[in-house]
Design a protein around this motif. Structure first.
Motif, short mmCIF file in Angstrom:
data_model
loop_
_atom_site.label_atom_id
_atom_site.label_comp_id
_atom_site.label_asym_id
_atom_site.label_seq_id
_atom_site.Cartn_x
_atom_site.Cartn_y
_atom_site.Cartn_z
N THR A 1 0.93 -1.39 0.01
CA THR A 1 -0.02 0.13 0.09
C THR A 1 0.76 1.27 0.22
OG1 THR A 1 -1.82 -1.11 1.23
CG2 THR A 1 -1.77 1.36 1.30
N HIS A 2 2.01 1.38 0.91
CA HIS A 2 3.00 2.37 1.00
C HIS A 2 3.42 2.61 -0.53
CE1 HIS A 2 2.82 3.83 4.91
NE2 HIS A 2 3.27 2.65 5.35
N ARG A 3 3.66 1.44 -1.18
CA ARG A 3 4.49 1.43 -2.45
C ARG A 3 3.69 2.07 -3.76
NH1 ARG A 3 8.57 -1.62 -5.90
NH2 ARG A 3 9.14 -2.65 -4.15
N LYS A 4 2.14 1.59 -3.68
CA LYS A 4 1.08 2.27 -4.52
C LYS A 4 1.00 3.87 -4.07
CE LYS A 4 -1.30 -2.02 -4.87
NZ LYS A 4 -2.71 -2.69 -4.55
N ASN A 5 0.92 4.23 -3.00
CA ASN A 5 0.91 5.62 -2.60
C ASN A 5 1.94 6.35 -2.93
OD1 ASN A 5 -1.63 5.04 -1.32
ND2 ASN A 5 -0.84 4.81 0.71
N ILE A 6 3.13 5.86 -2.86
CA ILE A 6 4.45 6.53 -3.23
C ILE A 6 4.25 6.75 -4.93
CG2 ILE A 6 6.79 6.11 -3.64
CD1 ILE A 6 6.77 4.65 -0.80
N MET A 7 4.04 5.59 -5.48
CA MET A 7 3.72 5.66 -6.94
C MET A 7 2.84 6.87 -7.68
SD MET A 7 4.58 1.56 -7.80
CE MET A 7 4.28 1.79 -9.60
N GLN A 8 1.82 6.97 -6.76
CA GLN A 8 0.68 7.67 -7.29
C GLN A 8 1.26 9.30 -6.81
OE1 GLN A 8 -2.88 7.33 -5.02
NE2 GLN A 8 -4.07 8.41 -6.40
N LYS A 9 1.79 9.40 -5.60
CA LYS A 9 2.23 10.69 -5.42
C LYS A 9 3.28 11.16 -6.37
CE LYS A 9 1.25 10.56 -0.41
NZ LYS A 9 1.81 10.69 0.89
N LEU A 10 4.30 10.15 -6.68
CA LEU A 10 5.26 10.66 -7.57
C LEU A 10 4.79 10.70 -9.12
CD1 LEU A 10 8.35 8.79 -6.32
CD2 LEU A 10 7.53 10.97 -5.79
N GLY A 11 3.55 10.12 -9.36
CA GLY A 11 3.13 10.15 -10.54
C GLY A 11 3.85 8.99 -11.72
N VAL A 12 4.60 7.96 -10.90
CA VAL A 12 5.17 7.02 -11.64
C VAL A 12 4.42 5.65 -11.64
CG1 VAL A 12 7.32 8.28 -11.17
CG2 VAL A 12 6.71 6.38 -9.77
N ASN A 13 5.11 4.82 -12.69
CA ASN A 13 4.17 3.47 -12.59
C ASN A 13 5.22 2.39 -12.63
OD1 ASN A 13 5.19 3.57 -15.17
ND2 ASN A 13 3.19 3.45 -16.15
N ASN A 14 6.48 2.50 -12.15
CA ASN A 14 7.17 1.50 -11.91
C ASN A 14 8.43 1.70 -11.01
OD1 ASN A 14 9.69 2.57 -13.22
ND2 ASN A 14 8.55 2.50 -15.08
N THR A 15 8.98 0.35 -10.51
CA THR A 15 10.06 0.69 -9.36
C THR A 15 11.24 1.32 -9.92
OG1 THR A 15 9.26 -1.34 -8.70
CG2 THR A 15 11.54 -0.78 -7.95
N ALA A 16 11.68 1.27 -11.12
CA ALA A 16 12.75 2.14 -11.54
C ALA A 16 12.53 3.67 -11.57
CB ALA A 16 12.93 1.83 -13.07
N ALA A 17 11.37 3.87 -11.82
CA ALA A 17 11.11 5.49 -11.45
C ALA A 17 11.34 5.92 -10.08
CB ALA A 17 9.69 5.97 -11.89
#
Length: 75
Positions: free
Chosen positions: A36-52
């Motif tokens: 859930t934290h990872r999903k929230n981080i990706m949403q906040k950063l506007g990215v869709n993968n771990t590399a980003a």
């Protein structure tokens, strides 16, 4: 973008190559919570993968590239 302290901690672990399972064990969290934290981080950063996420961590100096990681190996 407001990233919480816990999210920053998880970003550091992601950037260092830890899996969700490993992060959950280190931080005493469930894997679901880490995901859930990872999903929230990706949403906040506007990215869709771990590399980003890793690129964000390096650009913001949350982590520094390991100088030994890119050094040539001696055979």
């Amino acid at each position: 973008v407001v990233i919480s302290e816990r999210e920053l901690e998880i970003i550091r672990y992601i950037a260092e190559g830890y899996t969700n399972h490993e992060i959950s064990e280190i931080l005493f969290l469930s894997q679901h919570t880490v995901n859930t934290h990872r999903k929230n981080i990706m949403q906040k950063l506007g990215v869709n993968n771990t590399a980003a996420i890793v690129m964000y961590a390096v650009k913001t100096k949350l982590v520094s590239p390991n100088k030994f990681l890119f050094s040539p190996t001696v055979n």
